[in-house]
Design a protein around this motif. Structure first.
Motif, mmCIF file in Angstrom:
data_model
loop_
_atom_site.group_PDB
_atom_site.id
_atom_site.type_symbol
_atom_site.label_atom_id
_atom_site.label_comp_id
_atom_site.label_asym_id
_atom_site.label_seq_id
_atom_site.Cartn_x
_atom_site.Cartn_y
_atom_site.Cartn_z
ATOM 1 N N SER A 134 15.439 -31.654 54.279
ATOM 2 C CA SER A 134 16.435 -30.592 54.128
ATOM 3 C C SER A 134 17.254 -30.767 52.848
ATOM 4 C CB SER A 134 17.358 -30.541 55.354
ATOM 5 O OG SER A 134 17.969 -31.788 55.586
ATOM 6 N N LEU A 135 17.622 -31.986 52.512
ATOM 7 C CA LEU A 135 18.335 -32.216 51.262
ATOM 8 C C LEU A 135 17.440 -31.904 50.061
ATOM 9 C CD1 LEU A 135 20.255 -35.548 52.018
ATOM 10 C CD2 LEU A 135 21.278 -33.308 51.622
ATOM 11 N N ASN B 177 13.636 -39.610 57.255
ATOM 12 C CA ASN B 177 15.001 -39.842 57.734
ATOM 13 C C ASN B 177 15.280 -41.319 57.970
ATOM 14 O OD1 ASN B 177 16.157 -37.146 57.951
ATOM 15 N ND2 ASN B 177 14.574 -36.783 59.477
ATOM 16 N N GLN B 178 14.195 -42.128 58.062
ATOM 17 C CA GLN B 178 14.403 -43.549 58.316
ATOM 18 C C GLN B 178 14.944 -44.230 57.073
ATOM 19 O OE1 GLN B 178 11.561 -42.107 57.864
ATOM 20 N NE2 GLN B 178 10.139 -43.329 56.664
ATOM 21 N N LYS C 226 13.549 -54.527 49.412
ATOM 22 C CA LYS C 226 12.147 -54.806 49.113
ATOM 23 C C LYS C 226 11.566 -53.775 48.149
ATOM 24 C CE LYS C 226 11.189 -57.154 53.486
ATOM 25 N NZ LYS C 226 11.014 -58.470 52.870
ATOM 26 N N ARG C 227 12.443 -52.936 47.569
ATOM 27 C CA ARG C 227 12.062 -51.922 46.592
ATOM 28 C C ARG C 227 11.085 -50.910 47.154
ATOM 29 N NH1 ARG C 227 10.933 -52.568 40.699
ATOM 30 N NH2 ARG C 227 11.845 -50.498 40.796
ATOM 31 N N ASP C 228 11.237 -50.568 48.458
ATOM 32 C CA ASP C 228 10.529 -49.404 48.973
ATOM 33 C C ASP C 228 10.979 -48.171 48.199
ATOM 34 O OD1 ASP C 228 9.246 -50.928 50.855
ATOM 35 O OD2 ASP C 228 10.699 -50.542 52.441
ATOM 36 N N ALA C 229 12.211 -48.206 47.715
ATOM 37 C CA ALA C 229 12.747 -47.152 46.849
ATOM 38 C C ALA C 229 13.832 -47.775 45.981
ATOM 39 C CB ALA C 229 13.306 -46.000 47.679
ATOM 40 N N ASP C 230 14.156 -47.098 44.886
ATOM 41 C CA ASP C 230 15.212 -47.575 43.994
ATOM 42 C C ASP C 230 16.552 -46.921 44.314
ATOM 43 O OD1 ASP C 230 13.404 -49.148 42.347
ATOM 44 O OD2 ASP C 230 12.659 -47.232 41.593
ATOM 45 N N VAL C 231 16.494 -45.661 44.761
ATOM 46 C CA VAL C 231 17.708 -44.894 45.067
ATOM 47 C C VAL C 231 17.503 -44.200 46.402
ATOM 48 C CG1 VAL C 231 19.142 -42.930 44.389
ATOM 49 C CG2 VAL C 231 18.335 -44.540 42.645
ATOM 50 N N ALA C 232 18.534 -44.215 47.232
ATOM 51 C CA ALA C 232 18.509 -43.478 48.497
ATOM 52 C C ALA C 232 19.606 -42.420 48.465
ATOM 53 C CB ALA C 232 18.730 -44.424 49.681
ATOM 54 N N ILE C 233 19.253 -41.192 48.822
ATOM 55 C CA ILE C 233 20.224 -40.099 48.923
ATOM 56 C C ILE C 233 20.291 -39.730 50.392
ATOM 57 C CG2 ILE C 233 20.857 -37.799 48.132
ATOM 58 C CD1 ILE C 233 18.992 -38.280 45.732
ATOM 59 N N ARG C 234 21.414 -40.048 51.026
ATOM 60 C CA ARG C 234 21.494 -39.975 52.476
ATOM 61 C C ARG C 234 22.767 -39.284 52.934
ATOM 62 N NH1 ARG C 234 16.819 -40.354 53.138
ATOM 63 N NH2 ARG C 234 15.621 -42.133 53.909
ATOM 64 N N LEU D 268 27.769 -37.331 51.973
ATOM 65 C CA LEU D 268 26.538 -37.406 51.188
ATOM 66 C C LEU D 268 26.675 -38.574 50.214
ATOM 67 C CD1 LEU D 268 23.803 -36.244 50.325
ATOM 68 C CD2 LEU D 268 25.029 -34.736 48.753
ATOM 69 N N TRP D 269 25.780 -39.568 50.352
ATOM 70 C CA TRP D 269 25.876 -40.802 49.570
ATOM 71 C C TRP D 269 24.697 -40.930 48.609
ATOM 72 C CZ3 TRP D 269 29.601 -44.602 49.413
ATOM 73 C CH2 TRP D 269 30.629 -44.510 50.359
ATOM 74 N N LEU D 270 24.994 -41.458 47.416
ATOM 75 C CA LEU D 270 23.990 -41.861 46.436
ATOM 76 C C LEU D 270 24.008 -43.381 46.400
ATOM 77 C CD1 LEU D 270 25.017 -39.374 43.583
ATOM 78 C CD2 LEU D 270 23.438 -38.979 45.488
ATOM 79 N N LEU D 271 22.911 -44.014 46.805
ATOM 80 C CA LEU D 271 22.907 -45.454 47.053
ATOM 81 C C LEU D 271 21.794 -46.155 46.273
ATOM 82 C CD1 LEU D 271 23.260 -45.153 50.931
ATOM 83 C CD2 LEU D 271 25.076 -45.908 49.370
ATOM 84 N N THR D 272 22.044 -47.427 45.944
ATOM 85 C CA THR D 272 21.022 -48.261 45.328
ATOM 86 C C THR D 272 21.292 -49.715 45.702
ATOM 87 O OG1 THR D 272 19.855 -48.767 43.258
ATOM 88 C CG2 THR D 272 22.268 -48.666 43.151
#
Length: 321
Positions: free
Chosen positions: A120-121, A148-149, A155-163, A281-285
């Motif tokens: 949705s985002l 959504n998980q 473990k660098r599954d991703a560099d940035v999470a937008i949640r 709404l968070w921008l995370l790393t």
């Protein structure tokens, strides 16, 4: 005694087999241990089960001891297997840690950037922003991972999470970009004069749509579960994007983030925004990546673009042109 006899008589160093194992072998043992079976481990490694079975037998032969007990319910580690799996974990963590630190010290903003968010985002907010970023920073390639998980940024599954969350993980750093506000929506054709509608009337007579159990922690879902009679909930879906589609199709009414509901001309609000249903709404790393030029550039760019749309996200005005 001949040289050959001397070689045959020399006891084998118990530590030697460990020296013959490559990282791929450790990774294979860890995958089987995590999955407790061959098919899922093979899928995680991108191999077929017969290859995993053959390579596992080769590893056990090289070590001279079984690493797993085979049961009908799955694979269980032996004591030796537990040691190898634990060593594989430590190696994986060390490799990831070094990689993160190297990426964090890069000099120019270039390369691949992995971003995780939900559907949705992505569809209603982020895709146009990603397109603007791609034009502004052509040397950075985005890979978007939907779900959504919570992926493991350690473990660098991703560099940035937008949640969308009110409790971002303590292991991550970032910034709160906006407050996502929710409201109750119905199809405009079904509610041509929404201003005079009372919530009690909707609770008593309307057909309702709700999110599924996987999103039961959302405040809007808890409201529907506690206030709407079960027989009035005619449709459930485990996606906010799917809920918007269902309301637009006329299946019933439901709560949506304002940035989704207000962007659909065929929908209308059936009440004012409900601040109590909102989420941040968070921008995370990861802390090791926050000084990486590409991560910092991406987060700064998104924060600025989202700030321009904050009124829309928070339900205070119509969507931007």
């Amino acid at each position: 005694m001949t040289d050959t006899d001397k070689g045959a008589a020399r006891p084998r160093n118990a530590a030697e087999p460990f020296g013959t194992l490559a990282w791929d072998e450790f990774r294979l043992v860890k995958a089987v241990a995590d999955a407790r079976g061959l098919p899922a481990a093979a899928a995680a490694l991108g191999l077929d089960p017969s290859t995993v079975f053959r390579r596992l037998k080769q590893i056990e032969t090289a070590l001279g001891t079984p690493l797993f007990e085979r049961h009908r319910t799955g694979y269980t580690l032996t004591p030796a297997g537990e040691e190898i799996a634990a060593l594989a974990d430590r190696l994986a963590n060390d490799i990831t840690s070094v990689t993160r630190r190297i990426v964090g010290r890069e000099l120019t903003p270039a390369g691949e950037l992995r971003v995780t968010t939900n559907d949705s985002l992505l569809v209603h907010l982020l895709t146009p922003l990603f397109a603007r970023f791609a034009v502004a920073c052509p040397d950075i390639r985005l890979e978007v991972i939907l779900g959504n998980q919570a992926l493991n940024l350690s473990k660098r599954d991703a560099d940035v999470a937008i949640r969308a969350t009110d409790q971002p993980p303590d292991t991550l750093v970032g910034r709160r970009a906006a407050r996502i506000t929710w409201a109750l929506y119905g199809r405009a054709a079904d509610y041509p004069e929404p201003d005079g509608i009372r919530l009690d009337d909707l609770l008593a007579a309307a057909r309702w749509i709700s999110l599924g159990d996987t999103l039961s922690g959302l405040k809007a879902v808890k409201f529907v579960a506690s206030r709407v009679a079960p027989e009035r909930i005619v449709y459930r879906v485990n996606s906010v994007l799917g809920l918007g589609e269902a309301v637009e199709a006329g299946l019933g009414i439901g709560h949506l983030p304002c940035f989704i509901g207000d962007a659909r001309p065929s929908l209308t609000r059936l009440g004012p925004p409900a601040p109590e249903f909102g989420t941040d709404l968070w921008l995370l790393t990861h802390p090791d990546l926050r000084h990486s030029p590409r991560v910092r550039l991406f987060l700064d760019f998104l924060a600025e673009e989202i700030a321009r749309r904050r009124d829309f996200i928070e339900g205070n005005r119509a969507p931007p042109a």
